[in-house]
Design a protein around this motif. Structure first.
Motif, PDB file in Angstrom:
ATOM      1  N   VAL A  32       0.829  -1.204   0.000  1.00  8.69           N
ATOM      2  CA  VAL A  32       0.000   0.000   0.000  1.00  8.69           C
ATOM      3  C   VAL A  32       0.865   1.256   0.000  1.00  8.69           C
ATOM      4  O   VAL A  32       0.653   2.180  -0.798  1.00  8.69           O
ATOM      5  CB  VAL A  32      -0.969   0.004   1.207  1.00  8.69           C
ATOM      6  CG1 VAL A  32      -1.647   1.357   1.377  1.00  8.69           C
ATOM      7  CG2 VAL A  32      -2.001  -1.097   1.069  1.00  8.69           C
ATOM      8  N   ILE A  33       1.844   1.293   0.888  1.00  6.89           N
ATOM      9  CA  ILE A  33       2.693   2.477   1.001  1.00  6.89           C
ATOM     10  C   ILE A  33       3.532   2.671  -0.268  1.00  6.89           C
ATOM     11  O   ILE A  33       3.678   3.803  -0.749  1.00  6.89           O
ATOM     12  CB  ILE A  33       3.598   2.400   2.252  1.00  6.89           C
ATOM     13  CG1 ILE A  33       2.746   2.340   3.530  1.00  6.89           C
ATOM     14  CG2 ILE A  33       4.575   3.572   2.297  1.00  6.89           C
ATOM     15  CD1 ILE A  33       1.831   3.525   3.731  1.00  6.89           C
ATOM     16  N   ARG A  34       4.048   1.585  -0.825  1.00 12.50           N
ATOM     17  CA  ARG A  34       4.819   1.703  -2.075  1.00 12.50           C
ATOM     18  C   ARG A  34       3.963   2.296  -3.176  1.00 12.50           C
ATOM     19  O   ARG A  34       4.422   3.146  -3.938  1.00 12.50           O
ATOM     20  CB  ARG A  34       5.346   0.336  -2.501  1.00 12.50           C
ATOM     21  CG  ARG A  34       6.523  -0.140  -1.676  1.00 12.50           C
ATOM     22  CD  ARG A  34       7.067  -1.460  -2.169  1.00 12.50           C
ATOM     23  NE  ARG A  34       7.550  -1.276  -3.538  1.00 12.50           N
ATOM     24  CZ  ARG A  34       7.559  -2.246  -4.454  1.00 12.50           C
ATOM     25  NH1 ARG A  34       7.117  -3.445  -4.155  1.00 12.50           N
ATOM     26  NH2 ARG A  34       8.015  -2.008  -5.664  1.00 12.50           N
ATOM     27  N   PHE A  35       2.720   1.856  -3.264  1.00 16.10           N
ATOM     28  CA  PHE A  35       1.817   2.359  -4.297  1.00 16.10           C
ATOM     29  C   PHE A  35       1.454   3.826  -4.067  1.00 16.10           C
ATOM     30  O   PHE A  35       1.516   4.645  -4.981  1.00 16.10           O
ATOM     31  CB  PHE A  35       0.544   1.508  -4.346  1.00 16.10           C
ATOM     32  CG  PHE A  35      -0.470   1.996  -5.328  1.00 16.10           C
ATOM     33  CD1 PHE A  35      -0.314   1.772  -6.684  1.00 16.10           C
ATOM     34  CD2 PHE A  35      -1.582   2.699  -4.896  1.00 16.10           C
ATOM     35  CE1 PHE A  35      -1.244   2.243  -7.599  1.00 16.10           C
ATOM     36  CE2 PHE A  35      -2.524   3.169  -5.799  1.00 16.10           C
ATOM     37  CZ  PHE A  35      -2.359   2.942  -7.150  1.00 16.10           C
ATOM     38  N   GLU A  36       1.088   4.166  -2.837  1.00  9.80           N
ATOM     39  CA  GLU A  36       0.609   5.518  -2.539  1.00  9.80           C
ATOM     40  C   GLU A  36       1.719   6.575  -2.538  1.00  9.80           C
ATOM     41  O   GLU A  36       1.475   7.725  -2.893  1.00  9.80           O
ATOM     42  CB  GLU A  36      -0.113   5.545  -1.192  1.00  9.80           C
ATOM     43  CG  GLU A  36      -1.433   4.794  -1.208  1.00  9.80           C
ATOM     44  CD  GLU A  36      -2.171   4.860   0.115  1.00  9.80           C
ATOM     45  OE1 GLU A  36      -1.703   5.536   1.062  1.00  9.80           O
ATOM     46  OE2 GLU A  36      -3.220   4.210   0.212  1.00  9.80           O
ATOM     47  N   PHE A  37       2.919   6.201  -2.122  1.00 11.50           N
ATOM     48  CA  PHE A  37       3.994   7.185  -1.976  1.00 11.50           C
ATOM     49  C   PHE A  37       5.136   7.004  -2.971  1.00 11.50           C
ATOM     50  O   PHE A  37       6.085   7.786  -2.961  1.00 11.50           O
ATOM     51  CB  PHE A  37       4.558   7.144  -0.548  1.00 11.50           C
ATOM     52  CG  PHE A  37       3.613   7.672   0.491  1.00 11.50           C
ATOM     53  CD1 PHE A  37       3.608   9.014   0.849  1.00 11.50           C
ATOM     54  CD2 PHE A  37       2.714   6.831   1.116  1.00 11.50           C
ATOM     55  CE1 PHE A  37       2.736   9.501   1.800  1.00 11.50           C
ATOM     56  CE2 PHE A  37       1.829   7.307   2.075  1.00 11.50           C
ATOM     57  CZ  PHE A  37       1.844   8.647   2.414  1.00 11.50           C
ATOM     58  N   SER A  38       5.061   5.988  -3.796  1.00 13.13           N
ATOM     59  CA  SER A  38       6.125   5.710  -4.789  1.00 13.13           C
ATOM     60  C   SER A  38       7.505   5.641  -4.140  1.00 13.13           C
ATOM     61  O   SER A  38       8.456   6.307  -4.563  1.00 13.13           O
ATOM     62  CB  SER A  38       6.116   6.762  -5.893  1.00 13.13           C
ATOM     63  OG  SER A  38       4.891   6.742  -6.579  1.00 13.13           O
TER      64      SER A  38
END
Length: 74
Positions: A32-38
């Motif tokens: 989730v964090i990788r997707f939302e914050f790149s």
């Protein structure tokens, strides 16, 4: 590091928001964090380590939460 300094980071706030709705495996949080914050997986792991070391006792692990501690405002 003061708890307010820990929570000043948007990624850490988002991790806590995710955990506020229930327990999640760290792999889900990383995705989730990788997707939302790149950001990279390593960056997310760093933030999880910071949270594990700095959150109140209500958090046994950053990937699991105790409802009673949050309800009591710990």
């Amino acid at each position: 590091m003061h708890p307010f300094e820990v929570m000043a980071e948007p990624i850490r706030r988002r991790i806590v928001e995710i955990l506020a709705v229930g327990e999640h495996p760290s792999s889900i949080i990383v995705d989730v964090i990788r997707f939302e914050f790149s950001v990279t997986s390593a960056a997310v792991s760093h933030h999880l380590r910071v949270l594990r070391g700095k959150l109140p006792d209500g958090f046994t692990r950053a990937t699991h939460r105790r409802r009673d501690a949050l309800r009591d405002g710990a």
